[in-house]
Design a protein around this motif. Structure first.
Motif, short mmCIF file in Angstrom:
data_model
loop_
_atom_site.label_atom_id
_atom_site.label_comp_id
_atom_site.label_asym_id
_atom_site.label_seq_id
_atom_site.Cartn_x
_atom_site.Cartn_y
_atom_site.Cartn_z
N GLU A 1 -20.69 -37.42 -6.37
CA GLU A 1 -20.37 -38.00 -7.69
C GLU A 1 -19.42 -37.14 -8.51
N VAL A 2 -19.18 -35.89 -8.07
CA VAL A 2 -18.12 -35.10 -8.72
C VAL A 2 -17.13 -34.68 -7.63
N ASP A 3 -15.91 -34.32 -8.07
CA ASP A 3 -14.87 -33.92 -7.11
C ASP A 3 -15.22 -32.58 -6.46
N ASN A 4 -14.64 -32.37 -5.27
CA ASN A 4 -14.83 -31.09 -4.56
C ASN A 4 -14.14 -29.95 -5.30
N ILE A 5 -14.55 -28.73 -4.97
CA ILE A 5 -13.87 -27.56 -5.54
C ILE A 5 -12.42 -27.56 -5.04
N PRO A 6 -11.45 -27.57 -5.97
CA PRO A 6 -10.04 -27.60 -5.52
C PRO A 6 -9.68 -26.36 -4.71
N ASN A 7 -8.71 -26.52 -3.80
CA ASN A 7 -8.29 -25.39 -2.96
C ASN A 7 -7.81 -24.21 -3.79
N TRP A 8 -7.15 -24.49 -4.91
CA TRP A 8 -6.61 -23.36 -5.70
C TRP A 8 -7.75 -22.52 -6.27
N ILE A 9 -8.89 -23.13 -6.59
CA ILE A 9 -10.02 -22.32 -7.09
C ILE A 9 -10.56 -21.46 -5.94
N GLN A 10 -10.66 -22.07 -4.76
CA GLN A 10 -11.12 -21.31 -3.59
C GLN A 10 -10.21 -20.11 -3.34
N ASN A 11 -8.88 -20.37 -3.32
CA ASN A 11 -7.94 -19.32 -2.90
C ASN A 11 -7.63 -18.31 -3.99
N LEU A 12 -7.42 -18.81 -5.22
CA LEU A 12 -6.95 -17.91 -6.28
C LEU A 12 -8.09 -17.26 -7.06
N VAL A 13 -9.26 -17.88 -7.07
CA VAL A 13 -10.34 -17.35 -7.91
C VAL A 13 -11.53 -16.85 -7.07
N ILE A 14 -12.05 -17.71 -6.18
CA ILE A 14 -13.26 -17.33 -5.44
C ILE A 14 -12.96 -16.22 -4.41
N LYS A 15 -11.84 -16.38 -3.70
CA LYS A 15 -11.50 -15.40 -2.64
C LYS A 15 -11.43 -13.96 -3.19
N PRO A 16 -10.70 -13.70 -4.28
CA PRO A 16 -10.70 -12.32 -4.80
C PRO A 16 -12.08 -11.82 -5.21
N ILE A 17 -12.94 -12.73 -5.65
CA ILE A 17 -14.30 -12.33 -6.08
C ILE A 17 -15.14 -11.94 -4.85
N VAL A 18 -14.95 -12.69 -3.77
CA VAL A 18 -15.66 -12.36 -2.52
C VAL A 18 -15.10 -11.06 -1.96
N GLU A 19 -13.77 -10.91 -2.02
CA GLU A 19 -13.15 -9.68 -1.49
C GLU A 19 -13.55 -8.44 -2.29
N ALA A 20 -13.89 -8.65 -3.56
CA ALA A 20 -14.36 -7.53 -4.40
C ALA A 20 -15.86 -7.29 -4.22
N ASN A 21 -16.45 -8.01 -3.24
CA ASN A 21 -17.89 -7.85 -2.93
C ASN A 21 -18.81 -8.18 -4.09
N VAL B 1 -19.89 -11.38 -4.68
CA VAL B 1 -20.86 -12.26 -4.00
C VAL B 1 -20.40 -12.45 -2.55
N PRO B 2 -21.34 -12.79 -1.66
CA PRO B 2 -20.93 -13.00 -0.26
C PRO B 2 -20.14 -14.30 -0.08
N GLU B 3 -19.36 -14.34 0.97
CA GLU B 3 -18.61 -15.54 1.30
C GLU B 3 -19.57 -16.73 1.45
N GLY B 4 -19.20 -17.88 0.92
CA GLY B 4 -20.01 -19.08 1.06
C GLY B 4 -21.08 -19.20 -0.01
N PHE B 5 -21.24 -18.18 -0.84
CA PHE B 5 -22.30 -18.21 -1.86
C PHE B 5 -22.00 -19.27 -2.93
N ILE B 6 -20.75 -19.31 -3.39
CA ILE B 6 -20.41 -20.21 -4.51
C ILE B 6 -20.19 -21.63 -4.00
N ASN B 7 -20.94 -22.58 -4.54
CA ASN B 7 -20.74 -23.98 -4.15
C ASN B 7 -20.51 -24.88 -5.36
N SER B 8 -20.31 -24.25 -6.52
CA SER B 8 -20.01 -25.06 -7.70
C SER B 8 -19.07 -24.28 -8.61
#
Ligand code: AKG
Length: 250
Positions: free
Chosen positions: A91-111, A113-120
């Motif tokens: 019922e809501v849109d998926n997480i856009p790729n730019w959020i995955q790549n530009l925001v979530i990825k650096p947060i995972v790389e900075a340890n 949260v673990p990869e796959g933790f964020i789903n919203s």
């Protein structure tokens, strides 16, 4: 409810600080790139390109839910803390790729949260004077920690305030945490679970956006499609969604 006059104020402040971590993870250039993506989201929302429950409008603050969204405040069938429910799958849109790549990825790389933790991922877009009333992110919906990244302008997150309305007034916070552009804020423990946080209208001096990254729990309650039909009708006509007083949580 804690105030500055609470007898154990020092101890409360210590526990609060223990549950707060902040890091300036995003450079000015990275912020600019992400902010232009936020502007694209706003444009897409304005053109009606998202699913109905992705976009939640109120006069000085619009919210965009990606991955998962949930009912709160006046949308609740049964009002009150602990009654929030996720929207049905899809019922809501998926997480856009730019959020995955530009925001979530650096947060995972900075340890952080673990990869796959964020789903919203939720974006709040505040106009000057916009606010979010005191609340605790529902613990039956969201795992801890709660991560947010601030964009567009510096702001502040206040802990332990009470709001009253008409005219809007906010009591003195227990703690005012600077929310600097490009800064990641991580809330856990006491800071996430035992004390409310809010954004006061006087702290939003310029347009400001925040991206909130959370993990929805696998067993979090979800509206059935039948329950969704019940809330979708008043949503179209209701005026009270713009009135913060009607919002029991945020
Ligand atoms: C929320 O949307 O749940 C928030 O607490 C937002 C806080 C912020 O704007 O930094």
């Amino acid at each position: 409810f804690y105030t500055r006059d609470s007898p154990n104020y020092q101890e409360i402040l210590r526990k609060l600080h223990e549950g707060i971590q902040q890091r300036r993870l995003f450079s000015d250039e990275e912020c600019e790139r992400i902010e232009s993506k936020i502007d694209e989201v706003v444009l897409s929302g304005g053109r009606g390109e998202y699913k109905q429950y992705t976009v939640d409008r109120s006069p000085l603050r619009n919210k965009y839910f990606f991955g998962e969204g949930y009912t709160y405040g006046s949308q609740l069938l049964k009002k009150g803390r602990g009654m929030e429910k996720l929207y049905p799958h899809g019922e809501v849109d998926n997480i856009p790729n730019w959020i995955q790549n530009l925001v979530i990825k650096p947060i995972v790389e900075a340890n952080i949260v673990p990869e796959g933790f964020i789903n919203s991922a939720a974006i709040n877009d505040y106009q000057p004077g916009g606010c979010i009333v005191s609340h605790i992110d529902p613990a039956h919906i969201f795992d801890r920690p709660i991560i947010s990244v601030s964009f567009m302008s510096d702001c502040a997150l206040s802990f332990g305030c009470k709001f009253s309305f008409k005219p809007i007034r906010v009591t003195e916070p227990l703690l005012i945490l600077p929310m600097v552009r490009g800064c990641v804020t991580v809330l856990s423990g006491f800071a996430a679970d035992s004390i409310t946080h809010c954004v006061r209208p006087q702290d939003v001096k310029k347009r400001r956006a925040v991206i909130i990254l959370r993990r929805v729990l696998p067993d979090a309650p979800r509206l059935s499609p039948a329950e969704l039909t019940l809330i979708s009708e008043p949503k179209a006509n209701s005026q009270d969604r713009s009135n913060p007083k009607e919002r029991s949580v945020k």
